[in-house]
Enzyme design. Sequence first.
Site, PDB file in Angstrom:
ATOM      1  N   LYS A 127       0.780  -1.226   0.025  1.00 42.26           N
ATOM      2  CA  LYS A 127      -0.100   0.001   0.176  1.00 42.26           C
ATOM      3  C   LYS A 127       0.814   1.118   0.092  1.00 42.26           C
ATOM      4  O   LYS A 127       1.227   1.665   1.121  1.00 42.26           O
ATOM      5  CB  LYS A 127      -0.971   0.047   1.342  1.00 42.26           C
ATOM      6  CG  LYS A 127      -2.177  -0.392   0.842  1.00 42.26           C
ATOM      7  CD  LYS A 127      -3.356  -0.276   2.058  1.00 42.26           C
ATOM      8  CE  LYS A 127      -3.930   0.976   1.935  1.00 42.26           C
ATOM      9  NZ  LYS A 127      -4.925   1.212   0.767  1.00 42.26           N
TER      10      LYS A 127
HETATM   11  N1  PMP Z   1      -7.635  -1.754  -3.219  1.00 45.99           N
HETATM   12  C1  PMP Z   1      -7.015  -0.558  -3.136  1.00 45.99           C
HETATM   13  C2  PMP Z   1      -6.270  -0.098  -4.476  1.00 45.99           C
HETATM   14  C3  PMP Z   1      -7.250   0.201  -2.099  1.00 45.99           C
HETATM   15  O1  PMP Z   1      -6.683   1.335  -2.100  1.00 45.99           O
HETATM   16  C4  PMP Z   1      -8.179  -0.325  -1.189  1.00 45.99           C
HETATM   17  C5  PMP Z   1      -8.422   0.512   0.172  1.00 45.99           C
HETATM   18  N2  PMP Z   1      -7.356   0.583   1.015  1.00 45.99           N
HETATM   19  C6  PMP Z   1      -8.764  -1.278  -1.229  1.00 45.99           C
HETATM   20  C7  PMP Z   1      -8.499  -2.261  -2.464  1.00 45.99           C
HETATM   21  C8  PMP Z   1      -9.691  -1.841  -0.268  1.00 45.99           C
HETATM   22  O2  PMP Z   1      -8.964  -2.378   0.956  1.00 45.99           O
HETATM   23  P1  PMP Z   1      -9.433  -2.535   2.597  1.00 45.99           P
HETATM   24  O3  PMP Z   1     -10.569  -3.363   2.632  1.00 45.99           O
HETATM   25  O4  PMP Z   1      -8.012  -3.128   3.114  1.00 45.99           O
HETATM   26  O5  PMP Z   1      -9.520  -0.968   2.842  1.00 45.99           O
END
Ligand code: PMP
Length: 295
Positions: A153
């Site tokens: 991330k």
């Molecule tokens: N994909 C991407 C590219 C994201 O930025 C996010 C948000 N963080 C998600 C999926 C969803 O992940 P999460 O449920 O951990 O927030």
Amino acid sequence: MPDPTQCWINGRLLSGEEARVPVMDHGLLYGDGVFEGIRFYHGRPFRLQAHLRRLADSCAAIRLTMPYSAEQLGKAVEETIAAFPGEDGYLRLMITRGSGPMGLDPAGCNNPNVILIATRLEMVHPELRQEGIRLIVAATRRLPANGLDPRIKSLNYLNNILARMEATRAGAQEAVLLNGQGRVAEGSAENLFIVRDGRLDTPRPADGALAGITRGIVLELAAGLGIPAREAPLTPYDLYTADECFLTGTGAELIPVVEVDERPLPSCPGPVFSSLAGAFRELVARECTPKETSR
Ligand code: PMP
């Protein structure tokens, strides 16, 4: 209405207006850093440990040493939420490479900056949450794992932003990114699920999906509700012919999809979505109970 944003930077609490980052921070210069988005409900961070774990993984993957322990970060999260004038909100937790000489090499960046931002977040209008959002399949492809592993991330979202801009231009709310092989990866900031004949399918991380925490929760909830679910390679055809489709994410929570590339889906919000969204609400209510108010 005054901006409620509150920040915590390397141990100092500041209002959103006061908070500053140094211009030589490589997070700003190059997107060199990692982050988590965390929701809080009733003043309690939802699934904090899972977020801290993924943050540690992202740090490890880019060789960034976390300057605080998970316990210290947990305390910082609590302090930031306590300073925010509201019970529910969104927290952005970032670790940047820190300031250093101009140039890509992070060797001269010796002090990562840890930044928390507590703010409000409304990903989509409440009406659209009910009616469902429109998706397009973007021409912009998800970066391959041998370029930048989508499980990291990172602070660089340009790939996703370009896809989102395509959606806005097309009058849709969100874009689906395909990987280099044409398989569905994810939305620009959410994971994606489809329902077909009562079964849930979601793309594999190997196809370019973030290992989303909400995605993981939905898979757990599905198991508890007896809804068959699996990770599967998906193509745009699978989206066009799905019975239901929905997106998941910390910011998004669960959002139903009404149409993909102008092909309306038969059911929105569909029965599988509705039971999962209800179970998600119950889970949040169980894990983030209201705090006792002092008399
Ligand atoms: N994909 C991407 C590219 C994201 O930025 C996010 C948000 N963080 C998600 C999926 C969803 O992940 P999460 O449920 O951990 O927030």
